[in-house]
Design a protein around this motif. Structure first.
Motif, PDB file in Angstrom:
ATOM      1  N   LYS A  86       0.839  -1.205   0.000  1.00 56.74           N
ATOM      2  CA  LYS A  86       0.000   0.000   0.000  1.00 56.74           C
ATOM      3  C   LYS A  86       0.871   1.252   0.000  1.00 56.74           C
ATOM      4  CE  LYS A  86      -3.698   2.421   2.291  1.00 56.74           C
ATOM      5  NZ  LYS A  86      -4.744   2.418   3.287  1.00 56.74           N
ATOM      6  N   ALA A  87       1.882   1.284   0.859  1.00 55.52           N
ATOM      7  CA  ALA A  87       2.775   2.449   0.949  1.00 55.52           C
ATOM      8  C   ALA A  87       3.500   2.698  -0.373  1.00 55.52           C
ATOM      9  CB  ALA A  87       3.782   2.245   2.079  1.00 55.52           C
ATOM     10  N   ASN A  88       3.707   1.651  -1.149  1.00 58.45           N
ATOM     11  CA  ASN A  88       4.402   1.765  -2.438  1.00 58.45           C
ATOM     12  C   ASN A  88       3.435   1.882  -3.614  1.00 58.45           C
ATOM     13  OD1 ASN A  88       6.971   1.634  -1.278  1.00 58.45           O
ATOM     14  ND2 ASN A  88       6.962  -0.605  -1.304  1.00 58.45           N
ATOM     15  N   GLY A  89       2.228   2.352  -3.341  1.00 57.92           N
ATOM     16  CA  GLY A  89       1.250   2.531  -4.422  1.00 57.92           C
ATOM     17  C   GLY A  89       0.766   1.225  -5.007  1.00 57.92           C
ATOM     18  N   TRP A  90       0.630   0.218  -4.162  1.00 59.82           N
ATOM     19  CA  TRP A  90       0.188  -1.128  -4.531  1.00 59.82           C
ATOM     20  C   TRP A  90       1.141  -1.794  -5.522  1.00 59.82           C
ATOM     21  CZ3 TRP A  90      -2.503  -3.328  -1.074  1.00 59.82           C
ATOM     22  CH2 TRP A  90      -3.348  -2.565  -0.275  1.00 59.82           C
ATOM     23  N   MET A  91       2.406  -1.589  -5.248  1.00 65.41           N
ATOM     24  CA  MET A  91       3.463  -2.289  -5.990  1.00 65.41           C
ATOM     25  C   MET A  91       4.163  -3.234  -5.027  1.00 65.41           C
ATOM     26  SD  MET A  91       3.339  -1.180  -9.116  1.00 65.41           S
ATOM     27  CE  MET A  91       4.893  -1.686  -9.848  1.00 65.41           C
ATOM     28  N   ARG A  92       4.390  -4.478  -5.480  1.00 71.38           N
ATOM     29  CA  ARG A  92       5.118  -5.450  -4.651  1.00 71.38           C
ATOM     30  C   ARG A  92       6.604  -5.141  -4.648  1.00 71.38           C
ATOM     31  NH1 ARG A  92       4.017 -10.315  -7.518  1.00 71.38           N
ATOM     32  NH2 ARG A  92       5.834 -11.085  -6.426  1.00 71.38           N
ATOM     33  N   ASN A  93       7.070  -4.635  -5.771  1.00 76.19           N
ATOM     34  CA  ASN A  93       8.463  -4.212  -5.922  1.00 76.19           C
ATOM     35  C   ASN A  93       8.461  -3.158  -7.018  1.00 76.19           C
ATOM     36  OD1 ASN A  93       8.562  -5.666  -8.462  1.00 76.19           O
ATOM     37  ND2 ASN A  93       8.832  -7.543  -7.257  1.00 76.19           N
ATOM     38  N   LYS A  94       9.617  -2.814  -7.536  1.00 77.82           N
ATOM     39  CA  LYS A  94       9.670  -1.738  -8.539  1.00 77.82           C
ATOM     40  C   LYS A  94       8.983  -2.090  -9.860  1.00 77.82           C
ATOM     41  CE  LYS A  94      13.924   0.290  -6.779  1.00 77.82           C
ATOM     42  NZ  LYS A  94      13.683   1.562  -6.226  1.00 77.82           N
ATOM     43  N   LYS A  95       8.814  -3.398 -10.130  1.00 79.49           N
ATOM     44  CA  LYS A  95       8.244  -3.823 -11.411  1.00 79.49           C
ATOM     45  C   LYS A  95       6.846  -4.436 -11.304  1.00 79.49           C
ATOM     46  CE  LYS A  95      11.427  -6.652 -12.555  1.00 79.49           C
ATOM     47  NZ  LYS A  95      12.282  -7.645 -13.179  1.00 79.49           N
ATOM     48  N   ASP A  96       6.562  -5.133 -10.202  1.00 78.63           N
ATOM     49  CA  ASP A  96       5.348  -5.949 -10.113  1.00 78.63           C
ATOM     50  C   ASP A  96       4.266  -5.303  -9.265  1.00 78.63           C
ATOM     51  OD1 ASP A  96       6.599  -8.036 -11.587  1.00 78.63           O
ATOM     52  OD2 ASP A  96       7.615  -8.695  -9.753  1.00 78.63           O
ATOM     53  N   LYS A  97       3.071  -5.181  -9.872  1.00 82.35           N
ATOM     54  CA  LYS A  97       1.917  -4.663  -9.137  1.00 82.35           C
ATOM     55  C   LYS A  97       1.430  -5.708  -8.137  1.00 82.35           C
ATOM     56  CE  LYS A  97       0.119  -1.672 -12.739  1.00 82.35           C
ATOM     57  NZ  LYS A  97      -0.993  -1.388 -13.637  1.00 82.35           N
ATOM     58  N   ALA A  98       0.967  -5.233  -6.998  1.00 81.67           N
ATOM     59  CA  ALA A  98       0.293  -6.110  -6.034  1.00 81.67           C
ATOM     60  C   ALA A  98      -1.074  -6.470  -6.621  1.00 81.67           C
ATOM     61  CB  ALA A  98       0.132  -5.416  -4.692  1.00 81.67           C
ATOM     62  N   LEU A  99      -1.471  -7.699  -6.461  1.00 73.40           N
ATOM     63  CA  LEU A  99      -2.766  -8.149  -6.964  1.00 73.40           C
ATOM     64  C   LEU A  99      -3.871  -7.821  -5.968  1.00 73.40           C
ATOM     65  CD1 LEU A  99      -1.735 -11.651  -8.355  1.00 73.40           C
ATOM     66  CD2 LEU A  99      -1.929  -9.488  -9.598  1.00 73.40           C
ATOM     67  N   ASN A 100      -5.041  -7.568  -6.478  1.00 72.37           N
ATOM     68  CA  ASN A 100      -6.258  -7.375  -5.681  1.00 72.37           C
ATOM     69  C   ASN A 100      -6.219  -6.164  -4.740  1.00 72.37           C
ATOM     70  OD1 ASN A 100      -7.296  -9.872  -6.780  1.00 72.37           O
ATOM     71  ND2 ASN A 100      -5.839 -10.884  -5.423  1.00 72.37           N
ATOM     72  N   PRO A 101      -5.670  -5.028  -5.168  1.00 76.62           N
ATOM     73  CA  PRO A 101      -5.596  -3.882  -4.249  1.00 76.62           C
ATOM     74  C   PRO A 101      -6.963  -3.405  -3.773  1.00 76.62           C
ATOM     75  CG  PRO A 101      -5.072  -3.185  -6.485  1.00 76.62           C
ATOM     76  CD  PRO A 101      -5.133  -4.688  -6.491  1.00 76.62           C
ATOM     77  N   ASP A 102      -8.000  -3.564  -4.597  1.00 69.91           N
ATOM     78  CA  ASP A 102      -9.340  -3.159  -4.183  1.00 69.91           C
ATOM     79  C   ASP A 102      -9.801  -3.936  -2.958  1.00 69.91           C
ATOM     80  OD1 ASP A 102      -9.379  -5.473  -5.886  1.00 69.91           O
ATOM     81  OD2 ASP A 102     -11.495  -5.139  -6.355  1.00 69.91           O
TER      82      ASP A 102
END
Length: 146
Positions: A86-102
């Motif tokens: 969440k703190a990283n704008g729903w990014m798991r790392n610099k390249k990969d989006k976190a899934l299911n942010p909603d």
């Protein structure tokens, strides 16, 4: 504060595909079962939905023990990964989006209302409430099959 056990599970046929979720709330000798599903979803979305819906069913703040077979959920919360995502704008790392942010956003809102403890249980290993949640989740997912 009342002490509540919340058991949850999700299921998906195809992943993505038809899915379902089940939740059991136990408090002071009472038990309530909740379930639902979606036509096109993933297993992780159903796992998250089960927890969200279980927590939303509570009318006031409680001491909740979440019992789940989802390492995805238990580890993301207890290892604090979800807060970093969440703190990283729903990014798991610099390249990969976190899934299911909603759904994670909804879950984080619900978690703030309660004092939480987390217990992981092995799925399909004979834990009665986990087995019942799985049974409900699978039955809900079947409602969407052609």
């Amino acid at each position: 504060m009342k002490k509540v056990n919340l058991y949850t599970d999700g299921a998906c046929s195809g992943n993505p595909g038809p899915g379902g979720w089940g939740a059991i709330l136990e408090c002071e000798g009472r038990r309530r079962e909740l379930c639902g599903g979606e036509a096109d979803t993933t297993n992780n979305r159903m796992e998250l939905t089960a927890v969200i819906e279980g927590l939303k069913a509570l009318k006031y703040p409680c001491e909740v023990t979440l019992i789940s077979d989802s390492k995805y959920i238990i580890d993301a919360i207890t290892q604090k990964w979800v807060y970093k995502w969440k703190a990283n704008g729903w990014m798991r790392n610099k390249k990969d989006k976190a899934l299911n942010p909603d759904l994670w956003e909804q879950l984080l809102q619900e978690l703030q209302k309660h004092e939480m403890c987390y217990t992981w249980v092995k799925g399909h290993a004979g834990h009665p409430e986990n087995e019942r949640c799985d049974e409900m989740a699978v039955a809900e997912s079947q409602k969407f099959k052609g």
